[in-house]
Design an enzyme around this catalytic site. Structure first.
Site, PDB file in Angstrom:
ATOM      1  N   GLU A 291      35.934  -3.659  48.591  1.00  0.00           N
ATOM      2  CA  GLU A 291      34.750  -3.353  47.774  1.00  0.00           C
ATOM      3  C   GLU A 291      34.681  -1.867  47.459  1.00  0.00           C
ATOM      4  OE1 GLU A 291      31.118  -5.209  49.262  1.00  0.00           O
ATOM      5  OE2 GLU A 291      29.934  -3.507  48.606  1.00  0.00           O
TER       6      GLU A 291
ATOM      7  N   GLU B 230      25.799   2.992  44.134  1.00  0.00           N
ATOM      8  CA  GLU B 230      24.454   2.484  44.412  1.00  0.00           C
ATOM      9  C   GLU B 230      23.416   3.578  44.182  1.00  0.00           C
ATOM     10  OE1 GLU B 230      25.258  -0.918  47.792  1.00  0.00           O
ATOM     11  OE2 GLU B 230      25.814   1.153  48.159  1.00  0.00           O
TER      12      GLU B 230
END
Ligand SMILES: *[C@@H]1O[C@H](CO)[C@@H](O)[C@H](O)[C@H]1NC(C)=O
Ligand SMILES: *[C@@H]1O[C@H](CO)[C@@H](O)[C@H](O)[C@H]1NC(C)=O
Ligand SMILES: *[C@@H]1O[C@H](CO)[C@@H](O)[C@H](O)[C@H]1NC(C)=O
Ligand SMILES: *[C@@H]1O[C@H](CO)[C@@H](O)[C@H](O)[C@H]1NC(C)=O
Ligand SMILES: *[C@@H]1O[C@H](CO)[C@@H](O)[C@H](O)[C@H]1NC(C)=O
Ligand SMILES: *[C@@H]1O[C@H](CO)[C@@H](O)[C@H](O)[C@H]1NC(C)=O
Ligand SMILES: *[C@@H]1O[C@H](CO)[C@@H](O)[C@H](O)[C@H]1NC(C)=O
Ligand SMILES: *[C@@H]1O[C@H](CO)[C@@H](O)[C@H](O)[C@H]1NC(C)=O
Length: 361
Positions: free
Chosen positions: A120, A124
């Site tokens: 991943e 964010e």
């Protein structure tokens, strides 16, 4: 402060809501999985009310909306968490996301590359910290101290679009904010003598807006999200105007040839994927179709365009009335389909005009 995989957290959060996605994804570290459909090319998606999500993306939770120049991910009520996912994979690549993050305490905007074995790469944004953006990465879903960093940036992440670019190859990962390099992670550093946690398997792209500060979330997560979300002060909107994806591999599909999760174990099948075919041929097909038509047919088609648009309008009305009954998500699919047809129709008209086949009204 606890760090965690966005994907794992989202799954947990979503599983506790009515929107639970029950599909199980194949875990290549344990199972023999079907091949991943490759992007195998480069493409830019400009999102606007006129260019809807095409078949290369799926809405995986909730519903998305559109403005004149962007896709809108809105948290309007408790546990709203609109999410989309690419139907294709990139096997190393360069991603460019033009994002205006959602404001608000407890609100997390996120853009994530995610592989089947839980490698991943994240961007964010915590809505209450609009001068910061976070970068993070995970290898095989494993949480390692120090992979998550917070970067101070100039300007506001929630008042304007910025260009967030990820460079991902077998040797290094880079996070760029506009034209500034925020961070580099070298594969050689993301490992120790026994384990490696450098992301290296084919990735889908996932975007979403998520109430990380919902009161039902674990305390550490709420703190990370900036505090408890105040749903009454919403809606909290994240906007994405453009995504560019460049797949560094070219091919039709990617297959895990063993259970190692190592990039060297990924087989690339030569050819064009259904996705790249869709992206490359859609526009040509329309022009081609027109060019092949006899002049009489062209006139007849033009005459019927007005009628078709009228029917389209009725379809839209029908969809709107039906919306209450079939729920937002299905409505969205229907609406997208209609919008796609309408866009095709508009494009066709524009092309005809350019070719001088018809006169402007
Ligand atoms: C693989 O399967 C085993 C046994 O079912 C399970 O314990 C393990 O967590 C699985 N590993 C992954 C990465 O899913
Ligand atoms: C997409 O948007 C960018 C930036 O606004 C623009 O330069 C580009 O021409 C657009 N591409 C298409 C296909 O509309
Ligand atoms: C996308 O959605 C369609 C329709 O719901 C479904 O058939 C397809 O399997 C989905 N694709 C992916 C990659 O999840
Ligand atoms: C980022 O900004 C915060 C407060 O705005 C400050 O405390 C922190 O030291 C800054 N971090 C860096 C790396 O400059
Ligand atoms: C976005 O940022 C990347 C990295 O700085 C840069 O290469 C790219 O040209 C930028 N895109 C636009 C549209 O300015
Ligand atoms: C290597 O990293 C793993 C985490 O991925 C950790 O569990 C292990 O203890 C580390 N090994 C050494 C020798 O430091
Ligand atoms: C991967 O490629 C190798 C070499 O071409 C081949 O022997 C093997 O069967 C392939 N494995 C899969 C799962 O496609
Ligand atoms: C793949 O697509 C490209 C561009 O559309 C085309 O030129 C090429 O012939 C295609 N290759 C195959 C094997 O179909």
């Amino acid at each position: 402060m606890s760090r965690f995989s966005y994907f794992t957290a989202l799954l947990a959060a979503v599983a506790s809501t009515v929107h639970a996605q029950t599909s199980t994804t194949c875990q290549p570290l344990n199972e023999t999985c079907p091949p991943d459909v490759a992007l195998g090319t480069s493409h830019t998606w400009n999102f606007s009310s006129n260019s809807i999500l095409d078949s290369t993306w799926n809405i995986t939770n909730g519903a998305v909306d559109y403005t004149d120049n962007a896709m809108k991910f809105s948290i309007a009520k408790k546990l709203d968490s609109p999410t989309i996912q690419s139907n294709f994979y990139i096997f190393f690549g360069r991603m460019e996301y033009h994002v205006q993050a959602a404001p608000g305490q407890g609100v997390i905007s996120s853009v994530v590359l995610e592989s089947d074995d839980l490698d991943e790469v994240d961007w964010e944004w915590v809505g209450s910290s609009d001068t910061q953006v976070q970068s993070n990465y995970f290898g095989k879903g494993e949480t390692i101290a120090g992979t998550g960093l917070t970067h101070n940036i100039s300007g506001s992440t929630t008042d304007a679009y910025h260009n967030y670019t990820t460079w991902w190859d077998k040797d290094k990962l880079e996070w760029w904010f506009d034209n500034t390099l925020l961070r580099t992670v070298y594969a050689a550093d993301a490992k120790n003598s026994t384990n490696t946690w450098y992301p290296q398997t084919p990735m889908t792209i996932r975007l979403g807006n998520w109430p990380g500060g919902d009161p039902a979330q674990p305390e550490g997560r709420i703190i990370w999200a900036g505090g408890i979300i105040d749903y009454d002060s919403g809606p909290y909107n994240m906007y994405v105007s453009q995504i560019s994806a460049q797949d560094f591999s070219s091919g039709k599909e990617y297959t895990y040839s063993d259970h190692s999760g190592d990039w060297k174990s990924i087989n690339i099948t030569a050819g064009n994927s259904t996705i790249s075919d869709t992206l490359n041929t859609k526009h040509e097909t329309l022009a081609q179709k027109w060019a092949n038509l006899a002049p009489g047919a062209k006139i007849a088609i033009y005459a019927s365009v007005g009628g078709v648009l009228g029917i389209g309008l009725m379809v839209l009305l029908f969809c709107c009335i039906k919306q209450r009954r079939i729920g937002k998500r299905e409505w969205n699919v229907q609406n997208n389909r209609f919008m796609e047809e309408r866009t095709d129709m508009m494009n066709m008209q524009a092309e005809w005009r350019q070719k001088g086949y018809v006169e402007m009204k």
